[in-house]
Design an enzyme around this catalytic site. Structure first.
Site, short mmCIF file in Angstrom:
data_model
loop_
_atom_site.label_atom_id
_atom_site.label_comp_id
_atom_site.label_asym_id
_atom_site.label_seq_id
_atom_site.Cartn_x
_atom_site.Cartn_y
_atom_site.Cartn_z
N GLY A 139 0.82 -1.21 0.00
CA GLY A 139 0.00 0.00 0.00
C GLY A 139 0.85 1.26 0.00
O GLY A 139 1.98 1.29 -0.53
N SER A 140 0.37 2.30 0.65
CA SER A 140 0.97 3.63 0.53
C SER A 140 2.37 3.76 1.11
O SER A 140 3.08 4.72 0.78
CB SER A 140 0.04 4.67 1.19
OG SER A 140 -1.16 4.80 0.46
N ILE A 141 2.77 2.85 1.97
CA ILE A 141 4.12 2.99 2.52
C ILE A 141 5.18 2.82 1.43
O ILE A 141 6.32 3.26 1.59
CB ILE A 141 4.39 1.97 3.64
CG1 ILE A 141 4.22 0.54 3.11
CG2 ILE A 141 3.50 2.21 4.84
CD1 ILE A 141 4.86 -0.49 3.98
N ILE A 142 4.81 2.21 0.29
CA ILE A 142 5.76 2.01 -0.80
C ILE A 142 5.97 3.31 -1.59
O ILE A 142 6.97 3.44 -2.34
CB ILE A 142 5.27 0.89 -1.74
CG1 ILE A 142 6.47 0.21 -2.46
CG2 ILE A 142 4.29 1.43 -2.77
CD1 ILE A 142 7.31 -0.62 -1.54
#
Length: 574
Positions: free
Chosen positions: A290-293
């Site tokens: 998800g958004s942590i990437i």
């Protein structure tokens, strides 16, 4: 005269009888000592001479400060020689009662092994029980010294350490990884035993026993307890399916803490259901990041040199079409024209997609690969997953979704390693569970200027963006939130999520890379975001880590946590 003859006859008969007895005894003595000596010695030794094994002491596992995490304690196992056992012994009922068996069960077990000379009745008996059995003095019942593995921290370190079987061989976790180091070498000796099986004399040592080697882990037990407490409390509060937390030392790659929920007590493992709780989710379970990437999507663009943190990107009207498919901002937001730093702070799907699609297709994949995604970390933990990171897709839509965390799978440990690369100035250290004697070699996988720029941006995410609940009073924090929809039967679920927060502490001079994952929180259908669930856990763990490692607070405010840009594109932290 007649009386005298009668007396003389009796006397002579007695003398002859005594002489016959004496001669018979003498011959028997000669026979035993000369003619039957070898046979009798063999028979005697068969009944009293034994070769017994000496169990080795399994090496101790300690944390980095020498605190014991796994130790072997001496215990006795109860066994029987069916050929010596007396079925009519008056203490038979007491023996069966102590062993928690009926007389029929006890006799059935012994009779089933009547041709053997060694049968276990109970392994690793409690000391009091072993002494009670010994006091009965039932022929054929003996005690055998052994060792039993004990884990002082119980469920707190269960997933990392694993456990041993009843024979003290590693079965899971680091007990299995380092089994050859820990096991040692059993010894043997020749002894004389009496008729009750007691050791009377040691005749000789046949093979020396060698104890196993101790293993010093990189774990810090204080951090381990802290992380476990906070993760467990959050999983229970939010009625989540599971959770994981990992803490890495940014400068060495050492794993300082690794915890999971649900856990188990390895001291009681034989009584637990086999429901998957034994696996170490932090290294074996895969998830879409998800958004942590997006952190590394931005890093990829900066590394390529086509943009700077202040480069403006138009994300209007909050969505875009890529190869005929829509890419939208979360909650239908429109951030308008924003700089690269704000793309990360606002977690803009459109922004990172535009950054990525402007680069050669290989660039994003190579950046992900460089920081550790798509390959095992090298921790040597049993069953560690490598994750999935396919070669650059031909589809521009797939490339865009890859940029904001879908279409790939990672483990929490891989996420921690990747964020540690940023904290270490672009250096990638091998991940290890062992305490390192010095600073290990590292591979430079990101430009140090880019790494610092990204950390400064992540500091803005915490101070001004979605990661505010990750703040720690007195310290600047850096990190990124993530909320991932789970897949079931190939379809993304609207009501099933994974909440994630990954970050660095402190942001000014990173020491720890911390990742928190909470799987499928269900307590409140409106509370499932990484910013709501995972970020507060990060905050509590980071605050405790600062205290435990005596890292002095800094005087900071929101103005101190911003990206300052020079004309040449470098940045610094004010």
């Amino acid at each position: 005269m007649k009386y005298s003859l009668k007396y003389s006859f009796r006397y002579s008969l007695l003398v002859i009888l005594l002489l016959s007895v004496a001669l018979g005894l003498g011959w028997r003595v000669i026979s035993l000592h000369i003619f039957e000596q070898d046979f009798l010695r063999h028979q005697g030794e068969a009944r009293t001479l034994r070769v017994v094994s000496t169990a080795p002491y399994r090496g101790m596992i300690t944390d980095r400060n020498g605190e014991p995490l796994a130790i072997s304690t001496p215990v006795d196992s109860i066994w029987v020689n069916p050929k010596e056992f007396m079925a009519e012994h008056p203490q038979l009922l007491s023996l069966a009662s102590l062993l928690d068996l009926s007389i029929d069960q006890l006799m059935e077990k012994i009779n089933r092994n009547a041709n053997r000379e060694f049968v276990y009745l109970q392994r690793h008996a409690p000391p009091q029980l072993a002494q009670q059995v010994k006091a009965l003095e039932v022929p054929g019942i003996h005690l055998k010294p052994e060792y039993r593995r004990y884990y002082p921290a119980a469920e707190v370190t269960a997933h990392v350490l694993g456990f041993t079987d009843i024979d003290d061989h590693g079965q899971e976790g680091l007990e299995l990884t380092f089994d050859s180091w820990l096991s040692g070498m059993p010894g043997s000796k020749r002894v004389i035993k009496d008729r009750r099986g007691r050791e009377v004399q040691i005749l000789e040592g046949i093979q020396d026993m060698h104890s196993g080697q101790d293993v010093v882990l990189s774990l810090d037990q204080r951090l381990q307890y802290l992380a476990y407490r906070e993760l467990k409390a959050a999983v229970l509060e939010h009625q989540a399916l599971a959770g994981s937390a990992v803490i890495l030392d940014v400068h060495t790659g050492e794993i300082l803490a690794m915890v999971n929920q649900p856990s188990f007590n390895p001291n009681l493992r034989l009584k637990l259901p086999l429901d998957g709780r034994f696996r170490n989710r932090a290294v074996t379970d895969l998830m879409e990041p998800g958004s942590i990437i997006k952190t590394f999507s931005v890093a990829s663009a900066l590394q390529n040199g086509q943009v700077k943190p202040t480069t403006m990107i138009d994300t209007s009207p909050g969505w875009m079409k890529v190869a005929g498919h829509p890419v939208r901002e979360d909650n239908q937001k429109n951030f308008g024209v924003i700089d690269v730093a704000t793309i990360l702070k606002k977690s803009s799907n459109v922004g990172v997609s535009k950054l990525t699609l402007a680069l050669p297709s290989e660039t994003l994949w190579q950046t992900y690969r460089n920081v550790g995604f798509g390959a095992a970390t090298g921790s040597n933990f049993p069953g560690e997953a490598s994750g999935t990171l396919v070669r650059p897709p031909n589809s521009s839509f797939m490339l865009a979704t890859l940029a904001f965390g879908y279409g790939m799978n990672v483990t929490p440990l891989q996420i921690a390693q990747a964020y540690a690369v940023l904290g270490a100035g672009g250096n990638k250290h091998p991940v290890t569970f062992l305490k390192q004697p010095g600073k290990p070699n590292a591979e430079q996988v990101l430009d140090p200027v880019v790494a610092r720029q990204v950390v400064d941006m992540l500091a803005q995410v915490v101070s001004e963006g979605s990661g505010k609940k990750a703040q720690v009073l007195g310290y600047p924090m850096a990190g990124k939130t993530g909320t991932v929809r789970k897949i079931s039967s190939g379809v993304y679920q609207e009501d099933s999520h994974v909440a994630v927060f990954a970050g660095l502490a402190p942001a000014s001079h990173p020491r720890f890379a911390i990742v928190v994952v909470v799987d499928d929180p269900k307590h409140n259908q409106n509370i499932y975001y990484g910013s709501q669930i995972a970020a507060p856990i990060f905050s509590k763990i980071a605050a405790g880590a600062m205290r435990i490692f005596n890292i002095a607070p800094e005087v900071v405010n929101s103005q101190d946590l911003r990206v300052a840009q020079f004309e040449d594109g470098t940045s610094f932290h004010e």
